[in-house]
Scaffold this motif. Structure first.
Motif, mmCIF file in Angstrom:
data_model
loop_
_atom_site.group_PDB
_atom_site.id
_atom_site.type_symbol
_atom_site.label_atom_id
_atom_site.label_comp_id
_atom_site.label_asym_id
_atom_site.label_seq_id
_atom_site.Cartn_x
_atom_site.Cartn_y
_atom_site.Cartn_z
ATOM 1 N N VAL A 9 20.037 -3.821 -2.815
ATOM 2 C CA VAL A 9 18.903 -3.899 -1.890
ATOM 3 C C VAL A 9 18.448 -2.485 -1.566
ATOM 4 C CG1 VAL A 9 18.145 -4.530 0.431
ATOM 5 C CG2 VAL A 9 19.559 -6.116 -0.889
ATOM 6 N N ALA A 10 17.155 -2.252 -1.693
ATOM 7 C CA ALA A 10 16.574 -0.935 -1.441
ATOM 8 C C ALA A 10 15.552 -1.014 -0.317
ATOM 9 C CB ALA A 10 15.900 -0.399 -2.701
ATOM 10 N N LEU A 11 15.449 0.065 0.439
ATOM 11 C CA LEU A 11 14.391 0.243 1.433
ATOM 12 C C LEU A 11 13.616 1.499 1.065
ATOM 13 C CD1 LEU A 11 12.864 -0.164 4.116
ATOM 14 C CD2 LEU A 11 14.748 1.026 5.266
ATOM 15 N N VAL A 12 12.305 1.347 0.894
ATOM 16 C CA VAL A 12 11.423 2.460 0.558
ATOM 17 C C VAL A 12 10.457 2.652 1.716
ATOM 18 C CG1 VAL A 12 9.753 3.400 -1.086
ATOM 19 C CG2 VAL A 12 11.605 1.900 -1.898
ATOM 20 N N THR A 13 10.534 3.766 2.414
ATOM 21 C CA THR A 13 9.580 4.003 3.491
ATOM 22 C C THR A 13 8.262 4.487 2.893
ATOM 23 O OG1 THR A 13 10.194 6.327 3.887
ATOM 24 C CG2 THR A 13 11.483 4.639 5.016
ATOM 25 N N GLY A 14 7.166 4.076 3.500
ATOM 26 C CA GLY A 14 5.857 4.415 2.945
ATOM 27 C C GLY A 14 5.674 3.815 1.563
ATOM 28 N N GLY A 15 6.068 2.562 1.412
ATOM 29 C CA GLY A 15 6.114 1.953 0.086
ATOM 30 C C GLY A 15 4.914 1.122 -0.305
ATOM 31 N N SER A 16 3.811 1.237 0.421
ATOM 32 C CA SER A 16 2.664 0.382 0.120
ATOM 33 C C SER A 16 1.625 1.035 -0.779
ATOM 34 C CB SER A 16 1.979 -0.056 1.428
ATOM 35 O OG SER A 16 1.378 1.057 2.083
ATOM 36 N N ARG A 17 1.805 2.314 -1.083
ATOM 37 C CA ARG A 17 0.779 3.006 -1.866
ATOM 38 C C ARG A 17 1.371 4.226 -2.549
ATOM 39 N NH1 ARG A 17 -3.689 4.611 2.281
ATOM 40 N NH2 ARG A 17 -4.560 5.605 0.415
ATOM 41 N N GLY A 18 0.654 4.760 -3.515
ATOM 42 C CA GLY A 18 0.999 6.019 -4.148
ATOM 43 C C GLY A 18 2.397 6.048 -4.738
ATOM 44 N N ILE A 19 3.079 7.159 -4.534
ATOM 45 C CA ILE A 19 4.424 7.335 -5.076
ATOM 46 C C ILE A 19 5.374 6.283 -4.517
ATOM 47 C CG2 ILE A 19 6.425 8.876 -5.087
ATOM 48 C CD1 ILE A 19 4.446 11.226 -5.231
ATOM 49 N N GLY A 20 5.251 5.966 -3.234
ATOM 50 C CA GLY A 20 6.141 4.974 -2.626
ATOM 51 C C GLY A 20 6.019 3.611 -3.280
ATOM 52 N N LEU A 47 -0.313 -6.456 -1.472
ATOM 53 C CA LEU A 47 -0.438 -6.334 -2.929
ATOM 54 C C LEU A 47 0.892 -5.941 -3.561
ATOM 55 C CD1 LEU A 47 -2.073 -6.258 -5.542
ATOM 56 C CD2 LEU A 47 -2.726 -3.900 -4.971
ATOM 57 N N VAL A 48 1.579 -4.973 -2.963
ATOM 58 C CA VAL A 48 2.879 -4.564 -3.501
ATOM 59 C C VAL A 48 3.879 -5.709 -3.374
ATOM 60 C CG1 VAL A 48 4.771 -2.903 -3.315
ATOM 61 C CG2 VAL A 48 2.415 -2.151 -2.983
ATOM 62 N N VAL A 49 3.846 -6.413 -2.268
ATOM 63 C CA VAL A 49 4.720 -7.570 -2.090
ATOM 64 C C VAL A 49 4.487 -8.592 -3.201
ATOM 65 C CG1 VAL A 49 5.123 -9.603 -0.644
ATOM 66 C CG2 VAL A 49 5.051 -7.329 0.390
ATOM 67 N N LYS A 50 3.244 -8.874 -3.493
ATOM 68 C CA LYS A 50 2.913 -9.846 -4.541
ATOM 69 C C LYS A 50 3.429 -9.377 -5.901
ATOM 70 C CE LYS A 50 -1.028 -12.365 -6.517
ATOM 71 N NZ LYS A 50 -2.505 -12.572 -6.436
ATOM 72 N N GLN A 51 3.290 -8.088 -6.185
ATOM 73 C CA GLN A 51 3.756 -7.562 -7.466
ATOM 74 C C GLN A 51 5.277 -7.652 -7.591
ATOM 75 O OE1 GLN A 51 1.810 -3.728 -6.905
ATOM 76 N NE2 GLN A 51 0.445 -4.132 -8.631
#
Length: 247
Positions: A9-20, A47-51
């Motif tokens: 399980v990973a947590l990515v902060t600022g994960g909705s766009r760009g590099i994140g 969108l990222v959730v859907k992907q």
């Protein structure tokens, strides 16, 4: 540098766009379930959730301002509560406030340090309480911590340079528990905030040895390597993925 993260399980902060977003998608592709934080753009996060869902992975999007330490801690705890564990923390969220030093006042200083320095510390502190052997903390820095090519970068460069000390200190402290801590310094990367066809792109590309911008997937590839079994003997390191910008 491929790896398998099945069951992680990973947590990515600022994960909705760009590099994140690129990192979140790569970790999911490698088999991890992924939580991501975002500040305000519900549509981008969705969108990222859907992907990620399309990859067959569990995913959690948490709206959280990284300037708020309570929100950062809550995002870590919610990840563990809803996804069952936390193996990988990627501290990616950042603000990029630039300008002449005389014009960047206390508000800009406070927000930059809150998001770019305090939040990674708070997130790592909270994550370390949940991680066991094999845990990974990966901080996302910047090429301008290594080389400031033009004026106006003092505040941002300072904040990203602080991650070098954080990474080394945490690497030493958490190493005996089998948790690695590393820093990835991206170079110019093609994102909405810094497009490869932007007005200054040609000059910025010219500062790299390769003469081009990266794409987020190239930064994400290094993060995936460090997150996996092949990165298990790397800790306290600062790794430039910058096309030779700092050469």
């Amino acid at each position: 540098m491929t790896t398998t993260l099945d069951g992680k399980v990973a947590l990515v902060t600022g994960g909705s766009r760009g590099i994140g977003a690129g990192i979140a998608l790569r970790l999911a592709t490698e088999g991890a379930d992924v939580a991501l934080t975002y500040q305000r753009d519900d549509d981008r996060a969705a969108l990222v959730v859907k992907q990620i869902e399309a990859l067959g992975r569990r995913v959690l999007a948490v709206r959280a301002d990284s300037a708020d330490p309570d929100a950062v801690r809550a995002a870590v705890d919610r990840t563990v509560e809803e996804l069952g564990r936390l193996d990988i923390l990627v501290n990616n969220a950042a603000v990029f406030l630039v300008g002449p030093v005389e014009q960047l006042g206390p508000d800009e200083l406070e927000r930059t340090l809150a998001v770019n320095v305090r939040a990674p510390y708070v997130a790592a502190q909270a994550a370390a309480r949940h991680m066991t052997g094999g845990g990974r903390i990966i901080n996302i820095g910047s090429n301008v911590a290594r080389r400031a090519p033009f004026p106006g970068l003092a505040l941002y460069s300072m904040s990203k340079t602080a991650l070098v000390g954080l990474t080394k200190g945490l690497g030493r402290e958490l190493g005996p528990r089998g948790i690695t801590v590393n820093l990835v310094n991206p170079g110019p990367t093609d994102t909405d905030a810094n497009p490869a066809d932007g007005p200054n792109a040609a000059a910025i590309s010219g500062l790299t040895a390769l003469g081009r911008y990266a794409v987020p997937a190239e930064i994400a590839g290094m993060v995936a390597h460090l997150a996996g079994v092949d990165g298990g003997y790397v800790t306290g390191a600062s790794i430039d993925v910058d096309g030779g910008f700092a050469s």
